[in-house]
Design a protein around this motif. Structure first.
Motif, PDB file in Angstrom:
ATOM      1  N   ALA A 195      15.835  -5.486  -9.662  1.00  0.00           N
ATOM      2  CA  ALA A 195      16.287  -6.634 -10.117  1.00  0.00           C
ATOM      3  C   ALA A 195      17.654  -6.575  -9.787  1.00  0.00           C
ATOM      4  O   ALA A 195      18.272  -7.563  -9.369  1.00  0.00           O
ATOM      5  CB  ALA A 195      16.040  -6.871 -11.654  1.00  0.00           C
ATOM      6  N   GLY A 196      18.237  -5.725 -10.197  1.00  0.00           N
ATOM      7  CA  GLY A 196      19.845  -5.333  -9.607  1.00  0.00           C
ATOM      8  C   GLY A 196      19.799  -5.503  -8.086  1.00  0.00           C
ATOM      9  O   GLY A 196      21.008  -6.188  -7.925  1.00  0.00           O
ATOM     10  N   TRP A 407       7.113  -9.002  -8.863  1.00  0.00           N
ATOM     11  CA  TRP A 407       7.373  -9.728  -9.969  1.00  0.00           C
ATOM     12  C   TRP A 407       9.213  -9.809 -10.147  1.00  0.00           C
ATOM     13  O   TRP A 407       9.775 -11.099 -10.087  1.00  0.00           O
ATOM     14  CB  TRP A 407       6.865  -9.527 -11.241  1.00  0.00           C
ATOM     15  CG  TRP A 407       7.120 -10.509 -12.540  1.00  0.00           C
ATOM     16  CD1 TRP A 407       8.238 -10.347 -13.369  1.00  0.00           C
ATOM     17  CD2 TRP A 407       6.345 -11.736 -12.473  1.00  0.00           C
ATOM     18  NE1 TRP A 407       8.001 -11.411 -14.026  1.00  0.00           N
ATOM     19  CE2 TRP A 407       7.200 -12.161 -13.570  1.00  0.00           C
ATOM     20  CE3 TRP A 407       5.371 -12.208 -11.891  1.00  0.00           C
ATOM     21  CZ2 TRP A 407       6.629 -13.557 -14.426  1.00  0.00           C
ATOM     22  CZ3 TRP A 407       4.760 -13.306 -12.489  1.00  0.00           C
ATOM     23  CH2 TRP A 407       5.409 -13.937 -13.754  1.00  0.00           C
ATOM     24  N   ASN A 408       9.732  -8.850  -9.920  1.00  0.00           N
ATOM     25  CA  ASN A 408      11.301  -8.833 -10.172  1.00  0.00           C
ATOM     26  C   ASN A 408      12.005  -9.282  -8.902  1.00  0.00           C
ATOM     27  O   ASN A 408      12.954 -10.065  -9.306  1.00  0.00           O
ATOM     28  CB  ASN A 408      11.620  -7.331 -10.423  1.00  0.00           C
ATOM     29  CG  ASN A 408      11.518  -7.092 -12.018  1.00  0.00           C
ATOM     30  OD1 ASN A 408      12.469  -7.477 -12.596  1.00  0.00           O
ATOM     31  ND2 ASN A 408      10.468  -6.293 -12.338  1.00  0.00           N
ATOM     32  N   VAL A 409      11.434  -9.284  -7.776  1.00  0.00           N
ATOM     33  CA  VAL A 409      12.047  -9.696  -6.710  1.00  0.00           C
ATOM     34  C   VAL A 409      12.030 -11.170  -6.697  1.00  0.00           C
ATOM     35  O   VAL A 409      12.833 -12.005  -6.729  1.00  0.00           O
ATOM     36  CB  VAL A 409      11.240  -9.296  -5.372  1.00  0.00           C
ATOM     37  CG1 VAL A 409      12.027 -10.145  -4.157  1.00  0.00           C
ATOM     38  CG2 VAL A 409      11.618  -8.037  -5.130  1.00  0.00           C
ATOM     39  N   VAL A 410      10.809 -11.900  -7.083  1.00  0.00           N
ATOM     40  CA  VAL A 410      10.578 -13.386  -7.177  1.00  0.00           C
ATOM     41  C   VAL A 410      11.365 -13.989  -8.537  1.00  0.00           C
ATOM     42  O   VAL A 410      12.020 -14.909  -8.286  1.00  0.00           O
ATOM     43  CB  VAL A 410       9.177 -13.526  -7.193  1.00  0.00           C
ATOM     44  CG1 VAL A 410       8.872 -15.057  -7.527  1.00  0.00           C
ATOM     45  CG2 VAL A 410       8.463 -13.113  -6.019  1.00  0.00           C
ATOM     46  N   VAL A 411      11.580 -13.356  -9.573  1.00  0.00           N
ATOM     47  CA  VAL A 411      11.739 -14.049 -10.607  1.00  0.00           C
ATOM     48  C   VAL A 411      13.322 -13.904 -10.855  1.00  0.00           C
ATOM     49  O   VAL A 411      14.119 -14.861 -10.990  1.00  0.00           O
ATOM     50  CB  VAL A 411      11.105 -13.381 -11.817  1.00  0.00           C
ATOM     51  CG1 VAL A 411      11.910 -13.936 -13.073  1.00  0.00           C
ATOM     52  CG2 VAL A 411       9.594 -13.866 -12.127  1.00  0.00           C
ATOM     53  N   THR A 412      13.881 -12.659 -10.315  1.00  0.00           N
ATOM     54  CA  THR A 412      15.135 -12.673 -10.397  1.00  0.00           C
ATOM     55  C   THR A 412      15.822 -13.523  -9.224  1.00  0.00           C
ATOM     56  O   THR A 412      16.800 -13.798  -9.614  1.00  0.00           O
ATOM     57  CB  THR A 412      15.507 -11.069  -9.788  1.00  0.00           C
ATOM     58  OG1 THR A 412      15.019 -10.234 -10.791  1.00  0.00           O
ATOM     59  CG2 THR A 412      17.116 -10.764  -9.876  1.00  0.00           C
TER      60      THR A 412
END
Length: 484
Positions: A195-196, A407-412
């Protein structure tokens, strides 16, 4: 002394009471509160000090304050709705129903994970959620608009962190019982690293001068913050078993053993390649060791912890110090403190290695049901276990990692786009030149320089010793030359 139903006397301090019901284990309760506090200390003051000293001096206040704000914001969001989404009744296979965690009956009832009040569990999991967001901030230091960060924190916590926690840790999660993630190698570290890095892409890079010249402003304080982080990991991994027992003791021992090994390996590689022992490099090696051991801290033998430390001190070192400098992809994204390497790479490495080294006996002690996890790949070969089960566990680990990454790539990305529609993600160029003084009107040190604009002349106007309002109020007689 009083008698009990067991037929022998117990000290009165161990007897049930209104303050300590029969289900409350005072030792477990005390340890869980201590562990939660240690995890909280990793963020405040640990990462506050680490971030505030590891960046360029003109960004010290802003970097430290991003961590402090996130800690406070996550707590309010966590008890208002996010705890229910991460550990509540199932809404979907990957997230729970939003619900508050403020009711006295709920907080003082028995925790479903141990023999202590639910308040312990809520606070412990809050500390986990908070440090995840604070770790993510390490990729964004030195240029993110603080008002954008204020919006980003609750949105990312709600739509990203809670999903990972529910999917892997909650009883209703679709990956629960399959993924070995003892204390958050995937849920916390892989998610914060990915996410970062994703958020850093959307926010954009620092100004070119800062990116080329970004020395720590206080290395001694940096080591102090790193020390809080290292010692706080005693609660991070020691508290994840939710009881005072063998697993907690082994987890704490393995945590420090792996971390020390990783630090020394990273330091050795720095000395061989660069002929100097980098203090900043040693802190990075410490961090990768802590992250790598987290998913398997209480589930692997100590010899495996040493091997994990050797790999966590070398593989992330290679990706950060060699691959990053050669890759146009990595160079295109400005990850300020290298969170991708220290958390995403080390977290993924630790998760896979946990699937390799997890010991069947320790899995049975920790999870009771020996058929839902493992065995580790090594034991499937060496102990006569089914080899297919060992490879199956590795596959599960990779599936869990893939889910967290996607999930983190898309949502972030969606969160960043949404926030950008409200406020600018990145500060204005003139503010980036100035730093803390432009953002907060405050500076870390009473010194001028390092790119800050001088707003006042160096020779400041000195007020009279006795201000005019004092003269009028108290009618102090003054010579005529002083009155003018």
């Amino acid at each position: 002394m009083s008698s009990t139903s067991h037929g022998f006397p117990l000290p009165s301090s161990l007897l049930p009471s209104d303050a300590s019901p029969e289900w409350n284990n005072k030792a477990d309760n005390a340890w869980q509160l201590t562990a939660a506090t240690l995890v909280g200390l990793q963020s405040v003051p640990g990462l506050v000090i680490l971030y505030g000293s590891m960046v360029k001096r003109k960004w010290a206040v802003n970097s430290a304050f991003m961590a402090l704000y996130a800690f406070a914001c996550v707590l309010i969001c966590w008890v208002s709705w996010a705890h229910g989404m991460a550990f509540g009744a199932g809404l979907l296979p990957f997230v729970g129903k939003p619900s508050h965690a403020l009711g006295g009956k709920f907080l003082l009832g028995k925790s479903r994970t141990g023999f202590f009040p639910m308040a312990d569990f809520v606070f412990y999991q809050f500390a986990f959620a908070a440090i995840t967001v604070v770790l993510l901030a390490g990729s964004l230091l030195g240029r993110m608009n603080f008002y954008a960060w204020m919006l980003f924190v609750p949105l990312w916590l709600t739509f990203s962190y809670t999903v990972g926690a529910f999917s892997i840790w909650d009883n209703y999660g679709f990956l629960q019982g399959k993924i070995i993630d003892y204390a958050g190698g995937f849920v916390i570290h892989l998610s914060s690293g990915i996410a970062g890095f994703t958020a850093a892409y959307w926010v954009g890079p620092r100004i070119s001068y800062d990116r080329q010249n970004f020395p720590p402003n206080n290395i001694i304080h940096m080591l102090g913050g790193a020390g809080f982080l290292w010692m706080g990991w005693t609660g991070f991994n020691g508290g994840a078993t939710f009881q005072v027992g063998e697993i907690a003791s082994l987890a704490i021992f393995n945590t420090h053993l792996c971390t020390a090994t990783s630090l020394l390996v990273w330091l050795t590689l720095d000395m061989i390649v660069y002929t100097k022992s980098s203090v900043t490099g040693a802190v990075q090696g410490m961090m990768t060791g802590l992250v790598c051991i987290t998913p398997g801290a209480g589930l692997v033998d100590s010899w495996a912890a040493v091997l994990m430390g050797a790999l966590s001190g070398s593989v992330p070192w290679y990706t950060m110090m060699v691959l990053h400098k050669k890759s146009a992809f990595f160079q295109s994204v400005d990850d300020t403190l290298g969170v991708f390497h220290t958390h995403a790479v080390a977290g993924l490495l630790g998760g896979v290695l946990s699937g390799v080294f997890a010991k069947p006996k320790l899995l049975r002690i920790m999870y009771s049901d020996d058929e839902q996890y493992g065995p580790g790949l090594v034991y499937s070969f060496c102990k006569g276990e089914s080899v297919g089960e060992g490879f199956r566990q590795i596959l599960y680990q990779l599936v869990g990692a893939g889910f967290i990454i996607v999930w983190n790539v898309v949502v972030t990305s969606l969160v960043c786009v949404l926030v950008s529609r409200i406020v600018d993600l990145r500060m204005q160029e003139e503010d980036l030149e100035v730093g803390d003084d432009a953002v907060h009107g405050e500076e870390a040190y009473a010194l001028w320089g390092d790119g800050e604009k001088m707003r006042f002349p160096l020779r400041l106007h000195i007020s009279p010793t006795i201000p005019s309002f004092c003269r009028r109020k108290f009618s102090i007689p003054l010579p005529k030359n002083q009155e003018n």
